[in-house]
Design a protein around this motif. Structure first.
Motif, PDB file in Angstrom:
ATOM      1  N   GLY A  95       0.726  -1.282   0.086  1.00  0.00           N
ATOM      2  CA  GLY A  95       0.038  -0.200  -0.057  1.00  0.00           C
ATOM      3  C   GLY A  95       0.544   1.519   0.155  1.00  0.00           C
ATOM      4  O   GLY A  95       0.178   2.331  -0.046  1.00  0.00           O
ATOM      5  N   ASP A  96       1.800   1.175   0.479  1.00  0.00           N
ATOM      6  CA  ASP A  96       3.053   2.494   0.076  1.00  0.00           C
ATOM      7  C   ASP A  96       3.414   2.814  -1.338  1.00  0.00           C
ATOM      8  O   ASP A  96       2.916   2.681  -2.410  1.00  0.00           O
ATOM      9  CB  ASP A  96       4.371   2.147   0.523  1.00  0.00           C
ATOM     10  CG  ASP A  96       4.225   1.663   2.607  1.00  0.00           C
ATOM     11  OD1 ASP A  96       3.323   1.657   2.446  1.00  0.00           O
ATOM     12  OD2 ASP A  96       5.107   0.819   2.201  1.00  0.00           O
ATOM     13  N   LEU A  97       3.502   4.384  -1.111  1.00  0.00           N
ATOM     14  CA  LEU A  97       3.675   4.911  -2.291  1.00  0.00           C
ATOM     15  C   LEU A  97       5.183   5.299  -2.499  1.00  0.00           C
ATOM     16  O   LEU A  97       5.242   5.159  -1.909  1.00  0.00           O
ATOM     17  CB  LEU A  97       2.547   6.368  -2.406  1.00  0.00           C
ATOM     18  CG  LEU A  97       1.273   6.578  -1.979  1.00  0.00           C
ATOM     19  CD1 LEU A  97       0.865   7.701  -1.973  1.00  0.00           C
ATOM     20  CD2 LEU A  97       0.356   5.846  -3.143  1.00  0.00           C
ATOM     21  N   VAL A  98       5.288   5.255  -4.219  1.00  0.00           N
ATOM     22  CA  VAL A  98       6.121   5.531  -4.354  1.00  0.00           C
ATOM     23  C   VAL A  98       6.583   6.825  -4.579  1.00  0.00           C
ATOM     24  O   VAL A  98       6.153   6.740  -5.697  1.00  0.00           O
ATOM     25  CB  VAL A  98       7.460   4.183  -5.245  1.00  0.00           C
ATOM     26  CG1 VAL A  98       8.509   4.789  -5.273  1.00  0.00           C
ATOM     27  CG2 VAL A  98       7.055   2.877  -3.979  1.00  0.00           C
ATOM     28  N   ALA A  99       7.556   7.584  -4.824  1.00  0.00           N
ATOM     29  CA  ALA A  99       7.411   9.116  -5.182  1.00  0.00           C
ATOM     30  C   ALA A  99       8.473   8.509  -6.418  1.00  0.00           C
ATOM     31  O   ALA A  99       9.365   7.820  -6.630  1.00  0.00           O
ATOM     32  CB  ALA A  99       8.205   9.991  -4.455  1.00  0.00           C
ATOM     33  N   LEU A 100       8.118   9.405  -7.656  1.00  0.00           N
ATOM     34  CA  LEU A 100       8.937   9.271  -8.890  1.00  0.00           C
ATOM     35  C   LEU A 100      10.539   9.711  -8.641  1.00  0.00           C
ATOM     36  O   LEU A 100      11.232   8.692  -9.758  1.00  0.00           O
ATOM     37  CB  LEU A 100       8.294  10.581  -9.797  1.00  0.00           C
ATOM     38  CG  LEU A 100       7.764  10.320 -11.594  1.00  0.00           C
ATOM     39  CD1 LEU A 100       8.045   9.280 -11.818  1.00  0.00           C
ATOM     40  CD2 LEU A 100       7.849  11.389 -12.111  1.00  0.00           C
ATOM     41  N   PRO A 101      10.043  10.386  -7.911  1.00  0.00           N
ATOM     42  CA  PRO A 101      12.353  10.426  -7.844  1.00  0.00           C
ATOM     43  C   PRO A 101      13.710   9.313  -7.362  1.00  0.00           C
ATOM     44  O   PRO A 101      13.854   8.585  -7.712  1.00  0.00           O
ATOM     45  CB  PRO A 101      12.488  11.168  -6.934  1.00  0.00           C
ATOM     46  CG  PRO A 101      11.575  12.275  -7.162  1.00  0.00           C
ATOM     47  CD  PRO A 101      10.072  11.642  -7.010  1.00  0.00           C
ATOM     48  N   GLU A 102      12.412   8.662  -6.098  1.00  0.00           N
ATOM     49  CA  GLU A 102      12.865   7.446  -6.256  1.00  0.00           C
ATOM     50  C   GLU A 102      12.700   6.373  -7.002  1.00  0.00           C
ATOM     51  O   GLU A 102      13.611   5.017  -7.138  1.00  0.00           O
ATOM     52  CB  GLU A 102      12.181   6.886  -4.348  1.00  0.00           C
ATOM     53  CG  GLU A 102      12.118   5.551  -3.924  1.00  0.00           C
ATOM     54  CD  GLU A 102      11.516   5.188  -3.151  1.00  0.00           C
ATOM     55  OE1 GLU A 102      11.620   3.700  -2.856  1.00  0.00           O
ATOM     56  OE2 GLU A 102      10.451   6.217  -2.360  1.00  0.00           O
ATOM     57  N   ALA A 103      11.263   6.312  -8.118  1.00  0.00           N
ATOM     58  CA  ALA A 103      11.433   5.125  -8.398  1.00  0.00           C
ATOM     59  C   ALA A 103      12.032   5.069  -9.393  1.00  0.00           C
ATOM     60  O   ALA A 103      13.397   4.704 -10.437  1.00  0.00           O
ATOM     61  CB  ALA A 103       9.710   4.813  -9.229  1.00  0.00           C
TER      62      ALA A 103
END
Length: 839
Positions: A21-29
Motif C-alpha cells: 500500500g505504500d506510495l513511491v515517489a517518482l524520484p525514488e522510482a
C-alpha cells in the motif's frame, strides 16, 4: 502484478520495497531504475543483485501506475505524466537489456544469467505491444548467439510473453524465425515451443493458418511415420552434404519427440473454424494422423478450393463412410516410451481407481439380459463404429452364440475396422476350439496384416507356444512383406508371455541387443520378459545394460528393452542389481534419455530406501543439467510411486519451487501416487493459478487424494476451459469424487464432446459410477438419433460395467499398439480401461 511475478519466479530474489500500500515517489522510482541500469553494465554483478533491482524497479513503476499523479491541465501535471511515460519506456528498455545479458567464463559456452533472462522475459509480457518488434529482434540475437546456451524453458516463457503482448506480426514471426527442423536439443526445444505458441495464438486468420501449415509441411517432410526401423531425415538434412549424414543415426529419438507436436499443430491449424473438426481424408473421411496424408490433403484442398480456410454458410466437404485404408500395427510400447515426454508415459501409467463394486444383481442384469440383445442388434448398425464396439463387447462378455456372430461378422462385413474388432472379440473368448481358425488366419498372406497379428496373439491366449517357434522364428522369412513379417514376429514374441514354457525366458533374453533381430522383436522381448518375471533373465539384462554403448543406435532399443526387464525383476533388497542400475543411470549419456527414463520408471516401482536414494541423486543431477529438462517429470512421478516418506518432503519442496507447468503436473501426480493427503492445500493453490498443462494432472491428483473440497475448483476449470485433456481429466475427477451423483454433470460434458478420445475418457468416467450411470448409458445406446460415436462408447462402457475383470489382451493393446498406426476410434474402443494402465 509484481508480487505475482515474484511468486512465479523460482530464484527467490528479494524485493527491497515497502508494503503494497505504500506510495513511491517518482524520484525514488527513477533512482531504482538507475541502480538497475548500473548493475546491468557491471559484469561482476551477481544474479541476486540484478533480480532484486529488477523487482524493485518494476515494483516502483507499478505503484506509480496504480496511484498516478492527479491529472491536471497544468504544466506541472503534464510534466509528471511525461516523466511517468518516460519511466515506463526506460524500465522496458532495461528489461530488454536484461534479456540479452550474459556472463560466460573464458573458454566456456555456459551462460550464468539464466535467472535474469527468465525474469526479464516474464516481465516483458506486460510491455506495450509496440515493443514487440524490439522483443523479437532481441530474442533472435539471444538464440543465435552460441554463448547463451539457453535453458529449454526459456523459449516457453519468452514466446508466451510475446503472445500476451499481442504485437501485430507475432504469428508470422513464430512461423518464419524460431520454427526449424535442426537436429540438436536447443533448436528442437525452440521449434517445439514455437509450435506450442502457434496453437495458443487466439483466432489466427485464414491466411496465417494456411502459411503456417505450408511452412511446417515444408520443413518436416519425414515419410517414416509408423515407427519403422529406418528414419528418413527431415528436409533440413535430406540430400545435404556428407558431413551431416551422421545426424541420421539419432533421427529416431529426435523424430519421436518432435512428431507428436508437429501433428498436433498441423491438425490444430487445419481444423474447420465452423465446427472445430480437424482435417479428414477426402477419399474415405478418416482422421488424418500422419504428415504424408496431411500433405496430400493440403495439396488437394489448395487445388479444389475446399479447405476450411474460409467460413462458408454451407460445408462443401461431405465425409464418406467407407473403409479406412489399412495401416500396419506397431507392437511395442518401448517405441512409445523411447524418449517421449512424460505426459505420454503418464497416460499409460496413471493409477485410476478401480470401478466401484456394483451390486451382483445389476451386473447380472447387464451381462445376461440388457446387453446381449443390444449388442446383437448393434452388429447390424449402419455405422462401422457401433458395429465394432458391439463386436468387441460381445467377445468380452462371452455372450451366448458369440462365436457364430463374430465369425459371421468377419465373413460378411465390408469394413476392415469391424473385422478387426470381431477378431478382438474372438480373442477375448479364449476358446481352444478356435485354434485351427487362428492358425489359418495367421498364415493367410492375403488377409489384413493387423488381423493376422491378432491371430498370433490369440495363440498365446490359448497357450500354444510351439506355434511361434515353428512358424515365426526370429530371422526367418515366410514370403511376407518385410514390415508385415517384422510385426508378426514381434506379436509372436509378445504372445510367448502367455504361453510360457521352460527355457522361454532364456530364449527371449538372447533377443535383447541382437542386431540380427528386428527392433520390434527386441522391444517385445523386453516387454514379455518383464511380464514373465523369470529371475534367470535378470543377469542377462544387466549384462546387456553394462556392455551396450549409448551412441549405438542399432542397440539402443535392445538397451531400453533390457532396462525394462532388469527393473521389473529387481527387488528392494537386491544390492547388486540396484547398484548396476544406479551406475547406468549415472553414466548413460544418450541424448534423449530412453535408457535413463526406463531405469527411473522401474526404480519407482521397485521401492525401498536404496532405490529412493538413487532417484533422489539422479533428480538433483537432472536439475543441474539443463539439457535433460524433459526427464524431470519421469523422476517426479517415480519418486511419488516409490512411496518413500522422504519423497513427500522433496515433492512438496519442488511444488513450490518449479515454474514449468508440465513439471508441476508431474510433481502433483507424484504427491498423489505417494498418498500425501497433507499436500492438498498446495495442490489446490496451484490449480487456482494454473494454465492448461497443469490443470488436467492437477485435477486428477486432487481426486486421487479424495479431496472433495476441490470440487468447486474442478467445476470452475471445466466451465472456463474447453481443451480436450482438461475435459477428460475433469470428468474422471468428478466421477472419482462423487460417483453416481456426478452423472448429471457427466451427461452435460458428454453433450459437448464429439471426438473419439473425449468419448473414451467420458465413458470410463461413467464406469466409475453405479446404477445411475448404467441407466444413463443404456438410454444413450438405445437412442438411434444420437451420434454413432456416443452409442459406440456407451456400449463399451456398459461392457466394462458388466464385466470389470482385468483383461490382459485389451491392457496390452492399449499399451503396446501405436495409436498413430491404427484408427483412433478403434484404438479408443479397444482400450478397455478396466484396470490401471500399467501394472
Amino acid at each position: 502484478m509484481a508480487r505475482t511475478l515474484l511468486l512465479l519466479c523460482t530464484f527467490g530474489a528479494a524485493v527491497f520495497a515497502g508494503a503494497p500500500g505504500d506510495l513511491v515517489a517518482l524520484p525514488e522510482a527513477t533512482q531504482r531504475l538507475r541502480t538497475l541500469e548500473s548493475l546491468l553494465k557491471r559484469q561482476a554483478a551477481t544474479n541476486t543483485e540484478i533480480l532484486a533491482a529488477l523487482d524493485a524497479a518494476e515494483d516502483a513503476y507499478l505503484r506509480l501506475e496504480a496511484n498516478p499523479p492527479a491529472a491536471r491541465r497544468t504544466q506541472a501535471g503534464i510534466k509528471q505524466a511525461t516523466d511517468l511515460e518516460k519511466l515506463r519506456k526506460d524500465v522496458e528498455r532495461a528489461y530488454l537489456k536484461a534479456l540479452e545479458l550474459r556472463k560466460v567464463a573464458l573458454n566456456s559456452d555456459h551462460n550464468d544469467r539464466h535467472p535474469v533472462q527468465f525474469r526479464a522475459a516474464r516481465a516483458l509480457a506486460r510491455a506495450r505491444p509496440a515493443l514487440g518488434a524490439d522483443f523479437m529482434r532481441a530474442l533472435e540475437r539471444v538464440y543465435k548467439d552460441p554463448d547463451y546456451e539457453l535453458v529449454p524453458h526459456f523459449y516457453d516463457v519468452a514466446f508466451g510473453a510475446l503472445l500476451e503482448m499481442n504485437t501485430p506480426g507475432t504469428f508470422e514471426w513464430l512461423v518464419d524465425k524460431p520454427l526449424n527442423a535442426d537436429v540438436n536439443p536447443d533448436a528442437m526445444h525452440r521449434a517445439l515451443a514455437a509450435m506450442d505458441a502457434l496453437r495458443k495464438t487466439p483466432s489466427p486468420t485464414a491466411k496465417q493458418r494456411r502459411e503456417a501449415v505450408r511452412r511446417i509441411l515444408a520443413i518436416f517432410q519425414s515419410y517414416s511415420f509408423h515407427w519403422t526401423d529406418t528414419y528418413q531425415v527431415v528436409a533440413g538434412f535430406r540430400g545435404g552434404p556428407k558431413k551431416y549424414q551422421k545426424i541420421a543415426g539419432i533421427m529416431g529419438p529426435y523424430w519421436m519427440q518432435v512428431r507428436p507436436t508437429v501433428i498436433a499443430t498441423l491438425r490444430h491449424l487445419s481444423r474447420d473454424p465452423r465446427t472445430g473438426v480437424p482435417p479428414v481424408d477426402l477419399d474415405d473421411g478418416s482422421d488424418l494422423e500422419s504428415i504424408p496424408r496431411i500433405k496430400v490433403w493440403f495439396g488437394q484442398n489448395k487445388t479444389i478450393g475446399r479447405p476450411p480456410w474460409i467460413d462458408l454458410k454451407q460445408p462443401l466437404l461431405v465425409r464418406k463412410r467407407t473403409t479406412p485404408p489399412y495401416t500396419q500395427p506397431a507392437v511395442t510400447k518401448l517405441r512409445r516410451k523411447y524418449g517421449i515426454p512424460w505426459e505420454l508415459w503418464w497416460e499409460q501409467n496413471r493409477d485410476l481407481h478401480r470401478p466401484p463394486e456394483l451390486g451382483e444383481e445389476l451386473r447380472t442384469e447387464l451381462r445376461k439380459r440388457t446387453l446381449p440383445p443390444l449388442l446383437i442388434e448393434a452388429l447390424g448398425d449402419v455405422d462401422w463404429r457401433v458395429r465394432a464396439a458391439a463386436a468387441m463387447t460381445l467377445g468380452k462378455l462371452g455372450a451366448p452364440g458369440a462365436v457364430v456372430h463374430l465369425r459371421r461378422q468377419m465373413e460378411v462385413d465390408a469394413s476392415e475396422e469391424v473385422r478387426q474388432a470381431a477378431m478382438l472379440g474372438l480373442l477375448l473368448l479364449r476358446d481352444p476350439e478356435l485354434r485351427g481358425f487362428f492358425v489359418h488366419t495367421a498364415r493367410a498372406r492375403n488377409e489384413n496384416p493387423r488381423i493376422r497379428a491378432y491371430a498370433v496373439l490369440a495363440m498365446g491366449l490359448i497357450l500354444d507356444a510351439d506355434f511361434f517357434w515353428k512358424v515365426f522364428q526370429p530371422g526367418k522369412r515366410v514370403n511376407d512383406p518385410l514390415p508385415v513379417h517384422r510385426d508378426l514376429q514381434a506379436c509372436a514374441v509378445r504372445a510367448l508371455g502367455w504361453g510360457a514354457e521352460t527355457g522361454t525366458a532364456q530364449a527371449l533374453a538372447n533377443l535383447l541387443g541382437n542386431k540380427r533381430v528386428a527392433l520390434e522383436a527386441q522391444a517385445a522381448a523386453g516387454t514379455t520378459l518383464a511380464l514373465l518375471r523369470d529371475p534367470a533373465s535378470l543377469s542377462e539384462a544387466l549384462k546387456i545394460l553394462r556392455d551396450a554403448r549409448d551412441d549405438d543406435p542399432e542397440q539402443h532399443v535392445g538397451h531400453v528393452s533390457a532396462a525394462l526387464t532388469a527393473t521389473a525383476l529387481t527387488k528392494p533388497d537386491d544390492k547388486r542389481a540396484l547398484g548396476a542400475l544406479a551406475v547406468k543411470l549415472r553414466k548413460s549419456k544418450a541424448r534423449f534419455g530412453g535408457v535413463r527414463n526406463q531405469v527411473v520408471v522401474g526404480l519407482g516401482g521397485v521401492g525401498g530406501s536404496r532405490a529412493y536414494e538413487t532417484l533422489q541423486t539422479g533428480y538433483e543431477r537432472c536439475l543441474r543439467d539443463t539439457k535433460r529438462y524433459a526427464e524431470r517429470g519421469y523422476f517426479l512421478l517415480a519418486l511419488g510411486e516409490s512411496k518413500d516418506p522422504r519423497a513427500r518432503v522433496l515433492l512438496r519442496e519442488q511444488l513450490e519451487s518449479l515454474d514449468h507447468e508440465r513439471e508441476l503436473g508431474a510433481c502433483a501426480l507424484g504427491l498423489a501416487l505417494n498418498g500425501d493427503a497433507a499436500s492438498v492445500w498446495k495442490l489446490r493453490a496451484q490449480l487456482v493459478r494454473s494454465e492448461r498443462e497443469y490443470t488436467a494432472p492437477g485435477m486428477v491428483a486432487l481426486a486421487m487424494l479424495h479431496d472433495e473440497g476441490a470440487l468447486s475448483l474442478i467445476r470452475g476449470k471445466l466451465e472456463r476451459r474447453r481443451e480436450a485433456e482438461v475435459v477428460q481429466e475433469g470428468a474422471l475427477a468428478l466421477a472419482m469424487l462423487r460417483g453416481d451423483e456426478a452423472v448429471p454433470e457427466l451427461l452435460e460434458l458428454w453433450r459437448r464432446c464429439k471426438t473419439p478420445a473425449m468419448f473414451d475418457a467420458l465413458a470410463w468416467s461413467f464406469v466409475l459410477t453405479n446404477e445411475r450411470g448404467a441407466a444413463a448409458l443404456v438410454d444413450i445406446v438405445r437412442d438411434a438419433g444420437r451420434d454413432p460415436l456416443e452409442r459406440a462408447f456407451g456400449l463399451t462402457a456398459l461392457g466394462r460395467m458388466a464385466d470389470p475383470a482385468p483383461d490382459p489382451l485389451l491392457d496390452d493393446f492399449a499399451r503396446d499398439f501405436n495409436p498413430y498406426g491404427a484408427s483412433p476410434t478403434l484404438t479408443a474402443l479397444a482400450r478397455g480401461r478396466d484396470v490401471p494402465f500399467l501394472r
